[in-house]
Scaffold this active site. Structure first.
Site, PDB file in Angstrom:
ATOM      1  N   TYR A 151      -0.534  -1.418  -0.681  1.00 28.59           N
ATOM      2  CA  TYR A 151       0.134  -0.127  -0.519  1.00 28.59           C
ATOM      3  C   TYR A 151       0.546   0.048   0.932  1.00 28.59           C
ATOM      4  CZ  TYR A 151       1.108   4.880  -0.659  1.00 28.59           C
ATOM      5  OH  TYR A 151       1.718   6.107  -0.567  1.00 28.59           O
ATOM      6  N   ASP A 253      -1.434  -4.338   7.896  1.00 27.78           N
ATOM      7  CA  ASP A 253      -1.392  -2.888   7.713  1.00 27.78           C
ATOM      8  C   ASP A 253      -2.845  -2.400   7.680  1.00 27.78           C
ATOM      9  OD1 ASP A 253      -1.176  -0.284   6.974  1.00 27.78           O
ATOM     10  OD2 ASP A 253       0.140  -0.629   5.253  1.00 27.78           O
ATOM     11  N   LYS A 280      -4.236   7.276   9.580  1.00 28.06           N
ATOM     12  CA  LYS A 280      -5.508   7.894   9.175  1.00 28.06           C
ATOM     13  C   LYS A 280      -6.401   8.247  10.362  1.00 28.06           C
ATOM     14  CE  LYS A 280      -4.717   6.705   4.657  1.00 28.06           C
ATOM     15  NZ  LYS A 280      -4.204   7.621   3.658  1.00 28.06           N
TER      16      LYS A 280
HETATM   17  C1  LIG Z   1      -2.558   0.716   3.932  1.00 27.09           C
HETATM   18  C2  LIG Z   1      -1.682   1.910   3.951  1.00 27.09           C
HETATM   19  N1  LIG Z   1      -0.491   1.837   4.539  1.00 27.09           N
HETATM   20  C3  LIG Z   1       0.327   2.890   4.624  1.00 27.09           C
HETATM   21  C4  LIG Z   1      -0.044   4.090   4.072  1.00 27.09           C
HETATM   22  C5  LIG Z   1       0.879   5.268   4.159  1.00 27.09           C
HETATM   23  O1  LIG Z   1       0.359   6.192   5.026  1.00 27.09           O
HETATM   24  P1  LIG Z   1       0.824   7.732   4.956  1.00 27.09           P
HETATM   25  O2  LIG Z   1       0.239   8.300   3.713  1.00 27.09           O
HETATM   26  O3  LIG Z   1       0.284   8.312   6.213  1.00 27.09           O
HETATM   27  O4  LIG Z   1       2.317   7.707   4.926  1.00 27.09           O
HETATM   28  C6  LIG Z   1      -1.284   4.230   3.462  1.00 27.09           C
HETATM   29  C7  LIG Z   1      -1.711   5.518   2.876  1.00 27.09           C
HETATM   30  O5  LIG Z   1      -2.716   5.633   2.229  1.00 27.09           O
HETATM   31  C8  LIG Z   1      -2.120   3.104   3.375  1.00 27.09           C
HETATM   32  O6  LIG Z   1      -3.298   3.167   2.757  1.00 27.09           O
END
Ligand SMILES: Cc1ncc(COP(=O)(O)O)c(C=O)c1O
Length: 447
Positions: A151, A253, A280
């Protein structure tokens, strides 16, 4: 009759239901965030303190999710509140750089050796979007490879093969790019290469085949929202070696996995990416994210050079978020991570014991202070093994836990926070025990 968690939920959440009835008139589904919606209607939380939250009916619950892992210090941590209060009184946004962004950027670059430089933005979505753009600009190649089931947020390039219908997603060794959302453009599918997570041979073969067009491979070293699935060291090392050989950038990520160690999952694994995305915890509960990495790549963002990649953003480096993030990150000493991870491991052990004592097949996936429960008897190591789990049981567990004073993700993912002490953790374990005891007759009757 089996205990019906939805009926009890409806009986005990009248204020949330009333709010939802108003909300549906002005927001689709009565919410502004798909991930907070669940059937029959979401909980409306009014306040939080430490590891506890209170809903609109005044009901208290243990927060085992912490805004999807972001609230590592719990809610309303006094130092974070004070930092926000102080900054709010001094102004909340200027069309100018500010001193705290320098502090937070320095802290991050010091903690994560692969970060020569960082840039801030407001969400993980933006961070992965910019990291991907940077990779395309640096390599001059168009495609991005990503893991099936990973994700990376909600921009067009990210909404591919996060949760495809397995029947439409091709063979496990050669997944097909599938749209996650209506409106995902065809070009995003054409420019996305989907790799099978934790399958080094298949992933390497696909990367080699696509290398001429591939700008980057992006992955979560520990898949977070998709089920807390750690990569194997072998998988990460293989990706590192093949991407280095082919001059494809490797992007970790770490929006979620940054909570596992001061230097993130890359520190735990000892594998160094070219670029990293963060979010986060680095915002201390406010909307802050970042991307960063190799100096020669990040240099493309330098406005002193021509051409450069412009990265506008009214709230980039917003002083309120920087203050909350800096206050949070300075609280997170190596001891704090160790303590949280120790508690995380212990919770996973206890959960395993609870399910075993009821004879219910479950996989307790844990990594650091994160965990996810999957109702299946086979180990969950990638998207396909995760997708095979029983989702109906997950929903019943989730709603049952809400009824018994625990908030997790509807997909039974959770994260610990520093205010959680042994009694809080025991309360969580006891609630799981109670819900499984309640639901087991139903589950047995259906199997
Ligand atoms: C690994 C990862 N990347 C990107 C995102 C996207 O972040 P945001 O919700 O702040 O847009 C998330 C959100 O949970 C995530 O878990």
């Amino acid at each position: 009759m089996f205990a019906d968690p939805e009926a009890l939920y409806r009986q005990t959440t009248a204020a949330s239901r009333a709010l939802h009835e108003k909300a549906v008139a002005v927001m689709p589904g009565g919410t502004t965030r798909t991930t907070t919606y669940f059937d029959p209607y979401p909980l409306y939380i009014e306040r939080g303190e430490g590891c506890r939250v209170w809903d609109a009916d005044g009901t208290e619950r243990i927060d085992m999710l912490g805004n999807y892992t972001a609230m590592i210090l719990g809610h309303a941590h006094p130092k974070v509140v004070e930092a926000i209060r102080k900054q709010a009184a001094r102004g909340t946004g200027f069309a100018a750089a500010n001193p705290i962004e320098v502090q937070l950027a320095t802290l991050l670059c010091e903690r994560v050796p692969s970060l020569d430089a960082v840039r801030f933005c407001n969400s993980g979505t933006e961070a992965t979007m910019f990291a991907m753009r940077l990779a395309r600009a640096f390599t001059g190649r168009p495609k991005i490879a990503r893991m099936e089931g990973g994700y990376h947020g909600t921009h067009d390039y990210a909404e591919v093969s996060t949760h495809p219908a397995v029947a439409e997603a091709g063979s496990p060794d050669a997944p097909i790019a599938r749209p996650d959302s209506m409106g995902t453009p065809d070009w995003a599918l054409e420019q996305t290469v989907v790799l099978p997570f934790n399958n080094p041979d298949a992933a390497e073969a696909i990367i080699r085949r696509e290398a001429g067009e591939l700008a980057a491979v992006i992955l979560e070293p520990i898949i977070g929202a998709g089920g807390v699935i750690p990569a194997t060291v072998e998988f990460l090392e293989r990706l590192r070696n093949v991407t280095r050989e082919l001059a494809v950038l490797l992007i970790f990520d770490e929006v979620i996995s940054f909570r596992v160690a001061p230097g993130g999952a890359q520190q735990l694994y000892g594998v160094t990416p070219d670029l990293t995305t963060l979010g986060k915890i680095i915002g201390g509960g406010l909307p802050v994210a970042a991307f960063g990495g190799r100096a020669d790549v990040m240099e493309l963002l330098d406005p002193r050079r021509e051409p450069n990649i412009a990265q506008g953003g009214t709230y980039n480096g917003n002083p309120l978020g920087m203050a909350a993030g800096y206050a949070t990150m300075t609280e997170l000493t190596p001891d704090v991570y160790e303590d949280l991870n120790r508690k995380g491991a212990r919770v996973c052990e206890q959960l395993t014991e609870v399910f075993a004592s009821h004879g219910v097949a479950v996989q307790v996936n844990g990594a650091g202070s994160m965990l996810a429960l999957h109702f299946t008897s086979a180990p969950v190591v990638d998207y396909r093994t995760m997708a095979a789990a029983n989702k109906k049981r997950t929903r019943e567990l989730f709603l049952g836990l809400v009824n018994h004073g625990v908030l997790m993700a509807p997909r039974a993912m959770g994260a610990l926070s520093t205010p959680m002490a042994e009694p809080d953790i025991q309360e969580f374990i006891d609630a799981v025990d109670t819900v499984v005891a309640e639901q087991r007759p139903r589950w047995e009757s259906e199997s």
